[in-house]
Write a protein that holds these residues in place. Sequence first.
Motif, mmCIF file in Angstrom:
data_model
loop_
_atom_site.group_PDB
_atom_site.id
_atom_site.type_symbol
_atom_site.label_atom_id
_atom_site.label_comp_id
_atom_site.label_asym_id
_atom_site.label_seq_id
_atom_site.Cartn_x
_atom_site.Cartn_y
_atom_site.Cartn_z
ATOM 1 N N ASP A 16 0.820 -1.212 0.000
ATOM 2 C CA ASP A 16 0.000 0.000 0.000
ATOM 3 C C ASP A 16 0.854 1.261 0.000
ATOM 4 O O ASP A 16 0.413 2.330 -0.427
ATOM 5 C CB ASP A 16 -0.955 0.032 1.194
ATOM 6 N N LEU A 18 3.667 1.575 -1.724
ATOM 7 C CA LEU A 18 4.394 1.685 -2.984
ATOM 8 C C LEU A 18 3.684 2.631 -3.951
ATOM 9 O O LEU A 18 2.466 2.796 -3.890
ATOM 10 C CB LEU A 18 4.534 0.306 -3.641
ATOM 11 N N ASP A 19 4.437 3.221 -4.841
ATOM 12 C CA ASP A 19 3.876 4.064 -5.894
ATOM 13 C C ASP A 19 4.338 3.504 -7.239
ATOM 14 O O ASP A 19 5.267 4.006 -7.864
ATOM 15 C CB ASP A 19 4.317 5.521 -5.727
ATOM 16 N N TYR A 20 3.688 2.422 -7.658
ATOM 17 C CA TYR A 20 4.048 1.737 -8.897
ATOM 18 C C TYR A 20 3.988 2.702 -10.083
ATOM 19 O O TYR A 20 3.076 3.513 -10.170
ATOM 20 C CB TYR A 20 3.051 0.613 -9.209
ATOM 21 N N GLY A 39 -0.392 -1.415 -13.703
ATOM 22 C CA GLY A 39 0.600 -1.008 -12.713
ATOM 23 C C GLY A 39 1.574 -2.121 -12.390
ATOM 24 O O GLY A 39 2.566 -1.899 -11.712
ATOM 25 N N THR A 81 -2.832 12.071 -17.327
ATOM 26 C CA THR A 81 -3.960 11.565 -16.528
ATOM 27 C C THR A 81 -5.189 11.286 -17.392
ATOM 28 O O THR A 81 -5.972 10.393 -17.073
ATOM 29 C CB THR A 81 -4.312 12.529 -15.384
ATOM 30 N N GLY A 154 2.530 7.862 -11.400
ATOM 31 C CA GLY A 154 2.538 6.762 -10.453
ATOM 32 C C GLY A 154 1.137 6.375 -10.012
ATOM 33 O O GLY A 154 0.164 7.103 -10.225
ATOM 34 N N PHE A 155 1.063 5.238 -9.370
ATOM 35 C CA PHE A 155 -0.215 4.685 -8.914
ATOM 36 C C PHE A 155 -0.983 5.635 -8.008
ATOM 37 O O PHE A 155 -2.200 5.754 -8.097
ATOM 38 C CB PHE A 155 0.019 3.351 -8.198
ATOM 39 N N ARG A 156 -0.280 6.336 -7.128
ATOM 40 C CA ARG A 156 -0.958 7.234 -6.192
ATOM 41 C C ARG A 156 -1.773 8.310 -6.918
ATOM 42 O O ARG A 156 -2.796 8.758 -6.408
ATOM 43 C CB ARG A 156 0.037 7.867 -5.239
ATOM 44 N N ALA A 157 -1.349 8.716 -8.106
ATOM 45 C CA ALA A 157 -2.058 9.742 -8.868
ATOM 46 C C ALA A 157 -3.353 9.213 -9.485
ATOM 47 O O ALA A 157 -4.227 10.007 -9.843
ATOM 48 C CB ALA A 157 -1.156 10.308 -9.956
ATOM 49 N N ARG A 159 -5.019 6.219 -8.175
ATOM 50 C CA ARG A 159 -5.633 5.182 -7.327
ATOM 51 C C ARG A 159 -7.122 5.360 -7.115
ATOM 52 O O ARG A 159 -7.830 4.407 -6.811
ATOM 53 C CB ARG A 159 -4.887 5.068 -5.994
#
Length: 167
Positions: A16, A18-20, A39, A81, A154-157, A159
């Motif tokens: 959780d 990580l920022d793949y 991802g 995005t 990254g994934f955080r952007a 999720r």
Amino acid sequence: MTPHDTAHSGFETVVDALDYPMFVVTTTDGTRRAGCLIGFAAQCSISPPRFMVWLSKRNHTFQVATGASTVAVHRLDASATGLAELFGSHTGFDTDKFTRCRWRPGPGGVPLLEDCPGWFAGEILSRHDTGDHLGLLLRPIAATTATELGPQLGFRAVRDLPPGNEP
């Protein structure tokens, strides 16, 4: 709590955080085009060069990739995005994503996204069942000539994007 439960909980905590890096994989089986946001991907050999991508088995792109010999892997810049939303929140089961973006045919007819300067096409060498995802081992056969790429998406952007296919 059992040791298994503790390990599972600890694993979830680590992943959780990580920022793949996010990619769009596109492919064709000669009849259908497909593409999805992923991802799970990594370089897995330097010499010879190899890269692995994993596709959800619930995904339309997975179905098309079963009859494909080549895929393109597009590295998404932080500014991409809109492409992430298109390829991550819509399903090819009911939407032709390629009518909503700029693309051109690449090796083997694989769609190359015009707004992704960082990409490579790979021949599928083997397929690996890894659970709810199928891994595709790729041998690069063509790549971008772009020399400057922006910061990676990254994934955080992404999720919070609603998934195109329900898990």
